[in-house]
Design an enzyme around this catalytic site. Structure first.
Site: not given
Ligand code: COA
Length: 407
Positions: A102, A265, A52, A134, A256, A224, A327
């Site tokens: 990085e 968040k 989605d 970062c 960041h 992370s 990180s």
């Molecule tokens: N409509 C709206 N929101 C939706 C959705 C939809 N159809 N489907 C999922 N979501 C939301 C989830 O509820 C979640 O939000 P929340 O965290 O506020 O609850 C968000 O979208 C992400 O969904 P999630 O299932 O947690 O995603 P994921 O497990 O596929 O990956 C990360 C998310 C961030 C872990 C991933 O993108 C990642 O590893 N990124 C790189 C690392 C990073 O950037 N880390 C950040 C700190 S440095």
């Protein structure tokens, strides 16, 4: 856009300032942003995997991501950003170039030396690369303030540039991006005076890293997120212990933004931690560029700051809280005071132009580019694609070659 609260009291010295240096205002005199040639619509990425699109647009807070052409990398984006900056400021007084990244292109030589040559900077400068995921550019900016405190006539060119790259079909894939922010750090700056009273937090954690033989970052996504939020609250506590101002004295935030929802968040967590009401309007404008750039790693928080300074009209005298996270993990919370003349330095039109000039890339071509890893032991000529002023021409005799394009 909401109006900020009442203007804070004038900049006051930190308790540890000595009388003789408490008046020295040091910070960001000007900044410029550059990005890559291509843009990928996250809606297309979502469609290709049956996801989605609102997961990316709302769930992560991301719409687009920049994708470098084969003849672009951190050096070409950095040189482009620095050229825009130095066309306005000149190079007088620059005796240090700090390149934070990085996604470095060499294990030994600083990427800053390629930029030094492309921009024809004087030989009388020190050039080095700074790395801590970062967070690197924040370390560079803080180091720059120290150099200038000792030699107030000097200026420091700090460049943050990165290509964020995760494995295809991984959860990190929609959080990729590319971009560079160049900043001139100087005494009596036009944009932002960086205040003392920084808060720090470092712990050894494997939330994100990139082994030497890997072109993509490895990440424990869930870890992370918690590591980022833990670093924020720890850095905040240290900031207060060091004499930093109360949360109510901060008018805007830029944090960041690996994806913009992360900063939402973070502000929520900071509100819970401090007991203050911190509405999204305190940082919303800082998302404007990053939502369409994607993650720019070291440049991300500074692109957030650029958006605030470019797009908000009433920030003069206001205090901005900045939270930098890298990180591994290091976090730093600090503040800056927006200077009265900041509006005359805004470059919103130039950033908008760079974002709109990007050429959409189709999924198959993006995937092909993503998988391409150049050998370092064979001469390579890259194809001419970028319209930027500098390009990565290829590899000759195992060394990287860059050139001006005449643009
Ligand atoms: N409509 C709206 N929101 C939706 C959705 C939809 N159809 N489907 C999922 N979501 C939301 C989830 O509820 C979640 O939000 P929340 O965290 O506020 O609850 C968000 O979208 C992400 O969904 P999630 O299932 O947690 O995603 P994921 O497990 O596929 O990956 C990360 C998310 C961030 C872990 C991933 O993108 C990642 O590893 N990124 C790189 C690392 C990073 O950037 N880390 C950040 C700190 S440095």
């Amino acid at each position: 856009m909401t109006q900020p609260g009442p203007a804070p009291a004038p900049l006051h010295p930190h308790p540890t300032d000595s009388p003789e240096d408490s008046m020295q205002a040091i910070g960001i005199h000007d900044l410029a942003l550059a990005t890559a040639h291509h843009v990928l619509d996250l809606g297309d990425l979502a469609e290709s995997t049956g996801t989605d699109p609102n997961k990316y647009r709302i769930g992560l807070g991301q719409s687009l991501m920049s994708v470098p052409a084969p003849d672009e990398d951190i050096v070409t984006m950095a040189a482009t950003a620095a050229r825009t900056l130095l066309e306005r400021t000149g190079t007088e007084g620059i005796r240090t170039v700090l390149f934070a990244t990085e996604s470095g292109v060499d294990q030994s030589k600083s990427a800053g030396l390629f930029v030094h040559k492309l921009l024809d900077l004087p030989s009388t400068v020190r050039v080095l690369e700074v790395k801590q995921a970062c967070y690197g550019a924040t370390a560079a900016v803080q180091a720059a303030t120290g150099i200038i405190a000792r030699n107030p006539g000097e200026k420091v060119l700090v460049i943050a540039a990165d290509v964020a790259k995760y494995a295809l079909d991984s959860s990190g894939e929609p959080t990729q991006g590319a971009g560079a922010v160049a900043m001139l750090i100087a005494a009596d700056p036009d944009l932002l005076v960086i205040e003392r009273g920084s808060g720090l937090s470092s712990v050894d954690v494997d939330d994100f890293w990139r082994p030497n033989d890997s072109a993509v970052a490895l990440v424990d996504g869930a870890l992370s997120l918690t590591a980022y939020l833990d670093a924020l609250t720890s850095a905040w506590d240290d900031y207060r212990d060091q004499g930093g101002v109360a949360i109510e004295e901060i008018d805007r935030f830029t944090m960041h933004q690996p994806f913009t929802k992360m900063a939402r968040k973070a502000l929520k967590r900071l509100g819970q931690h401090t007991g203050a009401e911190l509405g999204d309007e305190l940082q919303e404008v800082s998302f404007t560029y990053n939502r369409d750039l994607g993650n720019t790693y070291t440049a991300s928080m500074w692109a957030g700051l650029a958006a605030l300074l470019d797009l908000e009209d009433d920030l003069a005298g206001r205090r901005i809280g900045l939270f930098s996270y890298g990180s591994g993990a290091t976090g730093e919370f600090f503040t800056g005071i927006v200077q009265p003349g900041y509006r005359s330095s805004r470059r919103a039109a130039q950033v908008q132009e760079a974002l709109e000039a990007r050429v959409p890339i189709a999924l198959p071509e993006y995937r092909e580019l993503h998988a391409r890893v150049l050998p370092s032991d064979t001469d390579v000529e890259t194809e001419r694609v970028t319209k930027a002023p500098y390009r990565f021409a290829g590899i000759r005799g195992r060394a990287r070659v860059y050139e001006a394009t005449g643009a």
